[in-house]
Design an enzyme around this catalytic site. Structure first.
Site, PDB file in Angstrom:
ATOM      1  N   ARG A  18      95.178  82.289  41.553  1.00 51.41           N
ATOM      2  CA  ARG A  18      94.865  80.703  41.283  1.00 51.41           C
ATOM      3  C   ARG A  18      95.803  80.295  40.374  1.00 51.41           C
ATOM      4  NH1 ARG A  18      93.880  79.935  35.522  1.00 51.41           N
ATOM      5  NH2 ARG A  18      91.897  81.096  35.072  1.00 51.41           N
ATOM      6  N   GLU A  25      87.189  73.048  35.607  1.00 51.00           N
ATOM      7  CA  GLU A  25      87.874  73.358  34.077  1.00 51.00           C
ATOM      8  C   GLU A  25      89.046  72.540  34.038  1.00 51.00           C
ATOM      9  OE1 GLU A  25      87.632  77.145  32.477  1.00 51.00           O
ATOM     10  OE2 GLU A  25      89.219  76.747  30.885  1.00 51.00           O
ATOM     11  N   ARG A  49      92.271  73.468  40.321  1.00 51.85           N
ATOM     12  CA  ARG A  49      92.146  75.101  40.481  1.00 51.85           C
ATOM     13  C   ARG A  49      92.775  75.190  41.982  1.00 51.85           C
ATOM     14  NH1 ARG A  49      90.021  78.220  36.144  1.00 51.85           N
ATOM     15  NH2 ARG A  49      90.629  76.922  34.346  1.00 51.85           N
ATOM     16  N   CYS A  74      92.072  74.663  28.539  1.00 52.25           N
ATOM     17  CA  CYS A  74      92.069  75.799  27.741  1.00 52.25           C
ATOM     18  C   CYS A  74      93.219  76.406  27.261  1.00 52.25           C
ATOM     19  CB  CYS A  74      91.139  76.894  28.275  1.00 52.25           C
ATOM     20  SG  CYS A  74      90.808  78.428  27.132  1.00 52.25           S
ATOM     21  N   THR A  90      94.162  79.351  26.835  1.00 50.87           N
ATOM     22  CA  THR A  90      94.470  80.502  27.747  1.00 50.87           C
ATOM     23  C   THR A  90      95.145  80.514  28.934  1.00 50.87           C
ATOM     24  OG1 THR A  90      92.318  80.422  28.655  1.00 50.87           O
ATOM     25  CG2 THR A  90      92.664  81.739  26.648  1.00 50.87           C
ATOM     26  N   ARG A 106      95.889  83.131  37.543  1.00 50.04           N
ATOM     27  CA  ARG A 106      95.502  84.393  37.090  1.00 50.04           C
ATOM     28  C   ARG A 106      95.354  85.101  38.647  1.00 50.04           C
ATOM     29  NH1 ARG A 106      90.434  87.190  36.803  1.00 50.04           N
ATOM     30  NH2 ARG A 106      89.131  85.886  37.947  1.00 50.04           N
ATOM     31  N   ARG A 112      87.007  91.696  34.355  1.00 47.95           N
ATOM     32  CA  ARG A 112      85.832  90.687  34.636  1.00 47.95           C
ATOM     33  C   ARG A 112      84.926  91.223  35.672  1.00 47.95           C
ATOM     34  NH1 ARG A 112      88.180  84.298  34.639  1.00 47.95           N
ATOM     35  NH2 ARG A 112      89.828  84.526  32.874  1.00 47.95           N
ATOM     36  N   GLU A 146      84.157  84.966  35.152  1.00 42.71           N
ATOM     37  CA  GLU A 146      84.199  85.158  33.829  1.00 42.71           C
ATOM     38  C   GLU A 146      82.735  85.101  33.257  1.00 42.71           C
ATOM     39  OE1 GLU A 146      85.890  81.622  31.839  1.00 42.71           O
ATOM     40  OE2 GLU A 146      86.743  83.085  30.178  1.00 42.71           O
TER      41      GLU A 146
HETATM   42  P1  ADP Z   1      89.002  81.686  37.318  1.00 44.49           P
HETATM   43  O1  ADP Z   1      89.493  82.832  38.375  1.00 44.49           O
HETATM   44  O2  ADP Z   1      89.304  80.216  38.062  1.00 44.49           O
HETATM   45  O3  ADP Z   1      89.615  82.001  36.084  1.00 44.49           O
HETATM   46  P2  ADP Z   1      86.372  82.837  37.419  1.00 44.49           P
HETATM   47  O4  ADP Z   1      86.861  84.157  36.592  1.00 44.49           O
HETATM   48  O5  ADP Z   1      85.207  82.514  37.002  1.00 44.49           O
HETATM   49  O6  ADP Z   1      87.387  81.742  37.448  1.00 44.49           O
HETATM   50  O7  ADP Z   1      86.401  83.228  39.152  1.00 44.49           O
HETATM   51  C1  ADP Z   1      86.085  82.223  39.848  1.00 44.49           C
HETATM   52  C2  ADP Z   1      85.533  82.815  41.084  1.00 44.49           C
HETATM   53  O8  ADP Z   1      86.449  83.521  41.871  1.00 44.49           O
HETATM   54  C3  ADP Z   1      84.473  83.862  40.992  1.00 44.49           C
HETATM   55  O9  ADP Z   1      83.316  83.551  42.079  1.00 44.49           O
HETATM   56  C4  ADP Z   1      84.805  84.990  41.326  1.00 44.49           C
HETATM   57  O10 ADP Z   1      84.030  86.056  41.863  1.00 44.49           O
HETATM   58  C5  ADP Z   1      85.964  84.618  42.204  1.00 44.49           C
HETATM   59  N1  ADP Z   1      87.203  85.825  42.485  1.00 44.49           N
HETATM   60  C6  ADP Z   1      87.994  85.966  41.200  1.00 44.49           C
HETATM   61  N2  ADP Z   1      88.866  86.850  41.857  1.00 44.49           N
HETATM   62  C7  ADP Z   1      88.494  87.287  43.038  1.00 44.49           C
HETATM   63  C8  ADP Z   1      88.889  88.296  43.839  1.00 44.49           C
HETATM   64  N3  ADP Z   1      90.070  89.007  43.565  1.00 44.49           N
HETATM   65  N4  ADP Z   1      88.460  88.321  45.533  1.00 44.49           N
HETATM   66  C9  ADP Z   1      87.351  87.499  45.467  1.00 44.49           C
HETATM   67  N5  ADP Z   1      86.721  86.668  44.599  1.00 44.49           N
HETATM   68  C10 ADP Z   1      87.384  86.377  43.372  1.00 44.49           C
HETATM   69  N1  DAR Z   2      84.434  81.216  27.139  1.00 44.56           N
HETATM   70  C1  DAR Z   2      85.597  80.173  26.140  1.00 44.56           C
HETATM   71  C2  DAR Z   2      87.046  80.113  26.876  1.00 44.56           C
HETATM   72  C3  DAR Z   2      87.558  81.361  27.150  1.00 44.56           C
HETATM   73  C4  DAR Z   2      88.929  81.287  28.039  1.00 44.56           C
HETATM   74  N2  DAR Z   2      88.226  80.957  29.331  1.00 44.56           N
HETATM   75  C5  DAR Z   2      88.283  80.127  29.978  1.00 44.56           C
HETATM   76  N3  DAR Z   2      89.283  79.066  29.809  1.00 44.56           N
HETATM   77  N4  DAR Z   2      87.721  79.758  31.176  1.00 44.56           N
HETATM   78  C6  DAR Z   2      85.840  80.879  24.968  1.00 44.56           C
HETATM   79  O1  DAR Z   2      86.337  80.263  24.085  1.00 44.56           O
HETATM   80  O2  DAR Z   2      85.603  82.204  24.910  1.00 44.56           O
END
Ligand code: ADP
Ligand code: DAR
Length: 345
Positions: free
Chosen positions: A112, A211, A215, A257, A259, A266, A295, A300
């Site tokens: 993404r 966010e 995305r 953010c 990051t 990601r 994660r 997250e």
């Molecule tokens: P982001 O990836 O946008 O930073 P998150 O870490 O919260 O946000 O992940 C968002 C969603 O994507 C979550 O439901 C997570 O389970 C799903 N996800 C992330 N990576 C994978 C993957 N490789 N396969 C399936 N689902 C994924």
């Molecule tokens: N939880 C917030 C954001 C950390 C980075 N993750 C994002 N942007 N989704 C923190 O300051 O820990």
């Protein structure tokens, strides 16, 4: 606003870098969208367990509050603002071999990127009218997609709780904003202006106004990382015919953010590693060596389940998209090799 009382529980990069001197420099600064220092750091003030603790309300925040953002960006990304950020979205440069062709380990692959539209505030400072305008522009562009990318947009407002829960459980839809996003102002007017687009196969999705304003997600079962990257690159080319994304030569694609600056990418796998999962010292030494982070399987702030981990690139700024995906690819190869070795033992 008084200088915050950063007790020992405050460990965020914001708390570590908002010295009294920086505070005095910035306490009266407000961006053209009315976004103040208090607005920027509120998430980190309200949530002492934040890792970063600060969000930008608009692209100008990164300039107006640079005495705070610049050291945070340098410390998180290991990247100084002096170098220029470069982009490379050419999937042909990624090793085309599937690192797990028999699907023993990799459950699914997802890549993404975050994007935000030019001439608009970011999520923390956007108004309800502006957010609806952003949604309308994005949906108009999504309806132009054709072929394997064509699909439908589903606004969150009006979506049943059961459908939302199923999409979240299937890892397709974002969860309702967490406490960090809430304290950053990113959950305001929820669910107005939010929604999800996906193609029929649910291998291409776009989250709207979570966010970030977009995305853009490519995902599928298994470990064909290059194919997932190719779909994302093709989608970005199509969307850029209709939408103009905020991009800075120093910070790359601008996100709410810090990051997510730079590539805002990601690239992750859900990978089953039962033996490595019993030796997290070994597991994390490999992920750190390959600039990866771990994660839980619901993203997250979630936990792994059944020894399935979300492993993804940590570097996003000062590297290209090809390097982000290559970080994941070479790290996954190393993780699978160690898992096989431990299984043999
Ligand atoms: P982001 O990836 O946008 O930073 P998150 O870490 O919260 O946000 O992940 C968002 C969603 O994507 C979550 O439901 C997570 O389970 C799903 N996800 C992330 N990576 C994978 C993957 N490789 N396969 C399936 N689902 C994924
Ligand atoms: N939880 C917030 C954001 C950390 C980075 N993750 C994002 N942007 N989704 C923190 O300051 O820990």
């Amino acid at each position: 606003m008084e200088y915050p009382d950063f007790t020992a529980e405050y460990q965020s990069l914001m708390a570590k870098n908002l010295t009294k001197d920086v505070f005095e420099q910035l306490k009266g600064v407000v961006t053209k969208n009315g976004f103040s220092l208090k607005d920027a750091i509120n998430s980190g003030l309200v949530n002492p367990d934040s890792g970063i603790g600060v969000y930008a309300g608009d692209p100008e925040s990164y300039t107006c509050f640079s005495p705070l953002f610049d050291p945070i960006i340098r410390q998180y990304h290991g990247f100084t603002g002096s170098k220029l950020h470069s982009t490379n979205l050419n999937p042909a440069e990624i090793d085309h071999h599937n690192p797990d062709p028999d699907n023993h380990y990799i459950v699914s692959t997802r890549i993404r990127v975050a994007r935000n539209l030019v001439n608009m505030p970011l999520g923390p400072a956007i108004s309800i009218v502006q957010r609806d305008e952003v949604e309308a522009k994005i949906v108009a562009a999504l309806t132009q997609l054709s072929g394997s990318l064509s699909g439908h947009y589903y606004a969150l407002a009006g979506m049943s709780a059961a459908v939302q829960a199923r999409l979240i459980d299937d890892h397709f839809l974002f969860k309702a904003g967490d406490k960090y996003l809430g304290a950053a102002g990113l959950n305001r007017d929820w669910p107005a202006g939010r929604g999800i687009y996906h193609n029929d196969e649910k291998t291409f999705l776009v989250w709207v106004n979570e966010e970030d304003q977009l995305r853009i997600i490519s995902m599928q079962a298994g470990g064909n990382i290059q194919q997932v990257f190719l779909r994302l690159a093709q989608a970005l080319t199509e969307l850029e015919r209709h939408l103009h994304f905020v991009f800075s030569s120093r910070l790359g694609y601008v996100s709410s953010c810090p990051t997510n600056l730079g590539t805002a990418m990601r690239a992750s796998v859900h990978i089953k590693l039962p033996n490595l999962g019993l030796d997290m010292t070994e597991f994390t030494s490999i992920t750190e060596q390959h600039h990866l982070q771990i994660r839980g399987i619901h993203g997250e702030h979630s936990e792994s389940e059944g020894y399935i981990y979300d492993v993804s690139n940590r570097r996003r700024l000062g590297v290209t998209e090809v390097q982000c995906v290559q970080d994941l690819y070479t790290g996954v190869v190393a993780l699978i090799a160690k898992e096989k070795e431990l299984a043999g033992q």
